[in-house]
Design a protein around this motif. Structure first.
Motif, PDB file in Angstrom:
ATOM      1  N   ASN A 128       3.164   2.352  -3.152  1.00 41.17           N
ATOM      2  CA  ASN A 128       2.504   3.166  -4.185  1.00 41.17           C
ATOM      3  C   ASN A 128       2.417   4.624  -3.762  1.00 41.17           C
ATOM      4  O   ASN A 128       2.680   5.523  -4.554  1.00 41.17           O
ATOM      5  N   LEU A 129       2.039   4.822  -2.475  1.00 41.04           N
ATOM      6  CA  LEU A 129       1.936   6.206  -1.959  1.00 41.04           C
ATOM      7  C   LEU A 129       3.282   6.913  -2.038  1.00 41.04           C
ATOM      8  O   LEU A 129       3.371   8.089  -2.418  1.00 41.04           O
ATOM      9  N   GLU A 184       4.212   7.927  -5.510  1.00 38.90           N
ATOM     10  CA  GLU A 184       3.504   9.152  -5.924  1.00 38.90           C
ATOM     11  C   GLU A 184       4.246  10.402  -5.440  1.00 38.90           C
ATOM     12  O   GLU A 184       4.215  11.441  -6.081  1.00 38.90           O
ATOM     13  N   LYS A 185       4.876  10.276  -4.259  1.00 35.64           N
ATOM     14  CA  LYS A 185       5.609  11.433  -3.703  1.00 35.64           C
ATOM     15  C   LYS A 185       7.092  11.409  -4.064  1.00 35.64           C
ATOM     16  O   LYS A 185       7.887  12.162  -3.486  1.00 35.64           O
ATOM     17  N   GLN A 190       0.831  -1.205   0.000  1.00 43.55           N
ATOM     18  CA  GLN A 190       0.000   0.000   0.000  1.00 43.55           C
ATOM     19  C   GLN A 190       0.873   1.266   0.000  1.00 43.55           C
ATOM     20  O   GLN A 190       0.655   2.180  -0.788  1.00 43.55           O
ATOM     21  N   TYR A 191       1.861   1.289   0.882  1.00 44.21           N
ATOM     22  CA  TYR A 191       2.656   2.514   1.051  1.00 44.21           C
ATOM     23  C   TYR A 191       3.729   2.680  -0.021  1.00 44.21           C
ATOM     24  O   TYR A 191       4.210   3.788  -0.252  1.00 44.21           O
ATOM     25  N   ARG A 216       0.258   1.883  10.535  1.00 42.45           N
ATOM     26  CA  ARG A 216      -0.183   2.794   9.467  1.00 42.45           C
ATOM     27  C   ARG A 216       0.037   4.256   9.884  1.00 42.45           C
ATOM     28  O   ARG A 216       0.486   5.062   9.076  1.00 42.45           O
ATOM     29  N   VAL A 225       5.718   9.163   5.465  1.00 45.11           N
ATOM     30  CA  VAL A 225       5.499   9.633   4.087  1.00 45.11           C
ATOM     31  C   VAL A 225       5.218  11.141   4.101  1.00 45.11           C
ATOM     32  O   VAL A 225       5.727  11.896   3.270  1.00 45.11           O
ATOM     33  N   LYS A 226       4.396  11.547   5.112  1.00 48.85           N
ATOM     34  CA  LYS A 226       3.965  12.949   5.184  1.00 48.85           C
ATOM     35  C   LYS A 226       5.143  13.890   5.434  1.00 48.85           C
ATOM     36  O   LYS A 226       5.227  14.964   4.847  1.00 48.85           O
ATOM     37  N   ASP A 231       2.170   6.733   7.766  1.00 48.42           N
ATOM     38  CA  ASP A 231       1.542   7.976   7.278  1.00 48.42           C
ATOM     39  C   ASP A 231       2.456   9.161   7.551  1.00 48.42           C
ATOM     40  O   ASP A 231       2.718   9.984   6.669  1.00 48.42           O
TER      41      ASP A 231
END
Ligand code: ADP
Length: 427
Positions: A293-294, A297-298, A290-291, A325, A332-333, A329
């Motif tokens: 892919n995230l 994107e970044k 899941q992450y 998670r 990534v953030k 989060d």
């Protein structure tokens, strides 16, 4: 409120300790009186028997003559002062006084075989004093026939003086000890109130923060709705834009409410129905997918380091997933483009370590001690843009602690942050 509760705690502590103390003092005193009297009586009895054995009888015509030549008070001076004899009387079988030795006051005394305690008044240097006397009367027999009676009197004053001193000690000692108990109760009450005070303050802060956080989206929704309503009838663009803003604000509010509910519902304990064996490797791999892919994107590099093929831990799968998670989060953030986010698993003899690493902006060391506090955000302006409420780490910590685990953080500004979850391995 806290002072009143503290005072009440001290009061009940003193009352309960005081009752125990008084009961204890009373029992000790009562036992002391009983023991002293038993010892006293035994001494007097022994002496009376000795006097009886020293007394000689002679039958003259119909009556008995008593010879007390061998008996003297100084002979009996080896005995303790407390039970020292003050008077010895001999009576004939008709209870008529024949002879006496010592200071026999009061002069008349009842001749009843056995123990008696007499109280009498005497004048001493012009003042009337109450004195107590203990008497023992033994029948004197010769060849089964009654010769007369021997009566021995011992003053109870020495023993009463010593018991009076004990009474004085107790009556002064008990209130002083009660005073000390009250002070100790007050101090202990203060200690006991500290955690209650802390959680009360925490709760107050939490309620204030929650209301503050909810006020902002509600105000935004209201102003958007009001501005939208003021738009000219032929302007369809502006109300639409306002509605979109309302939706965004409502979503943020709903997320906050969901987080608050989550914290309230899972406070400190797990639902036994939800505890099951969970394959942590499989869980980490699905999160990684899941992450990844995230992160892509970044424009971030995502690394998964899990060498074990399968490992089961006992816990609530959904909650564990939620905790990891929240860390991912954040990673990534708070990692700028070109950085790296890593997820690792290492297995130790009795525990597992899940590490979430990033090369992001890092957390200042002054903020690290508060990072797991509810609503704590390092830079409110910065997090407002990223949409955080400062609850993610508090939720993660609550979940891990409910699993008897520990979550720790290491961070360096502008270099990155590492969160580590330690979970016990249970069979
Ligand atoms: P939020 O929802 O605001 O991210 P969290 O409780 O998850 O709330 O985090 C609290 C604060 O900790 C964040 O506001 C952020 O400033 C800081 N923080 C958390 N994780 C990281 C990270 N990986 N890198 C840098 N700062 C972080």
């Amino acid at each position: 409120m806290f002072t009143r509760s503290r005072r009440r705690l001290a009061y009940w502590f003193t009352l309960s300790m005081g009752s125990i103390l008084i009961l204890f003092a009373f029992t000790v005193y009562h036992r002391q009186v009983k023991d002293r009297m038993r010892e006293f009586d035994a001494q007097v009895y022994l002496q009376t028997q000795k006097i009886a054995s020293l007394t000689r009888y002679q039958k003259q015509e119909k009556s008995w003559q008593i010879d007390t030549e061998n008996v003297s008070l100084p002979n009996l001076e080896t005995i303790p002062t407390e039970s020292r004899i003050t008077c010895i009387r001999w009576y004939d079988s008709q209870k008529r006084l024949l002879q006496f030795i010592g200071n026999c006051y009061p002069q008349r005394s009842l001749v009843i075989p056995g123990w008696q305690t007499l109280e009498y008044k005497c004048n001493f240097s012009g003042t009337t004093r109450h004195k107590n006397l203990r008497t023992l009367t033994l029948p004197l027999k010769y060849n089964q026939s009654l010769v007369g009676y021997l009566q021995v009197a011992v003053s109870l004053d020495p023993i009463q003086d010593s018991l009076g001193r004990s009474r004085l000690f107790l009556s002064l000692g008990v209130p002083i000890t009660l005073g000390f108990t009250g002070i100790v109760g007050w101090i202990l009450g203060g200690f006991a109130m500290q955690p209650v005070k802390r959680s009360y303050e925490q709760l107050q802060r939490f309620t204030a923060d929650a209301s503050h956080e909810l006020r902002a989206p509600v105000a935004a929704i209201l102003s958007n709705a009001q501005v939208g309503l003021l738009a000219p009838v032929d302007d369809s663009q502006q109300p639409r834009q306002r509605l979109e803003n309302i939706v965004t604000q409502s979503k943020s509010m709903s997320a906050l409410i969901a987080n608050l509910l989550f914290l309230a519902r899972h406070e400190g304990k797990l639902n036994p129905k939800d505890i099951a064996k969970t394959d942590i490797v499989e869980l980490l791999k699905s999160l990684a997918n899941q992450y990844r892919n995230l992160a892509r994107e970044k424009n971030l590099d995502f690394k998964l380091d899990v060498t074990t093929t399968s490992l089961e831990v006992c816990g609530d799968r959904d909650l564990l997933k939620q905790a990891i998670r929240n860390l991912l989060d954040n990673a990534v953030k708070y990692t700028p483009t070109g950085g790296m986010v890593g997820l690792e698993l290492s297995v130790k003899p009795r525990r597992i370590l899940i590490t979430v690493r990033d090369t992001g902006i890092g957390i200042p060391s002054s903020d690290l001690p508060y990072i797991f506090d509810r609503f704590y955000r390092v830079d409110k302006a910065r997090t407002r843009q990223t949409g955080g409420f400062g609850l993610g780490l508090a939720i993660a910590q609550q979940i891990i602690q409910a699993h008897d685990g520990k979550i720790t953080v290491e961070s360096e500004e502008k270099k990155g942050t590492t969160f580590q979850i330690c979970l016990p391995l249970r069979s």
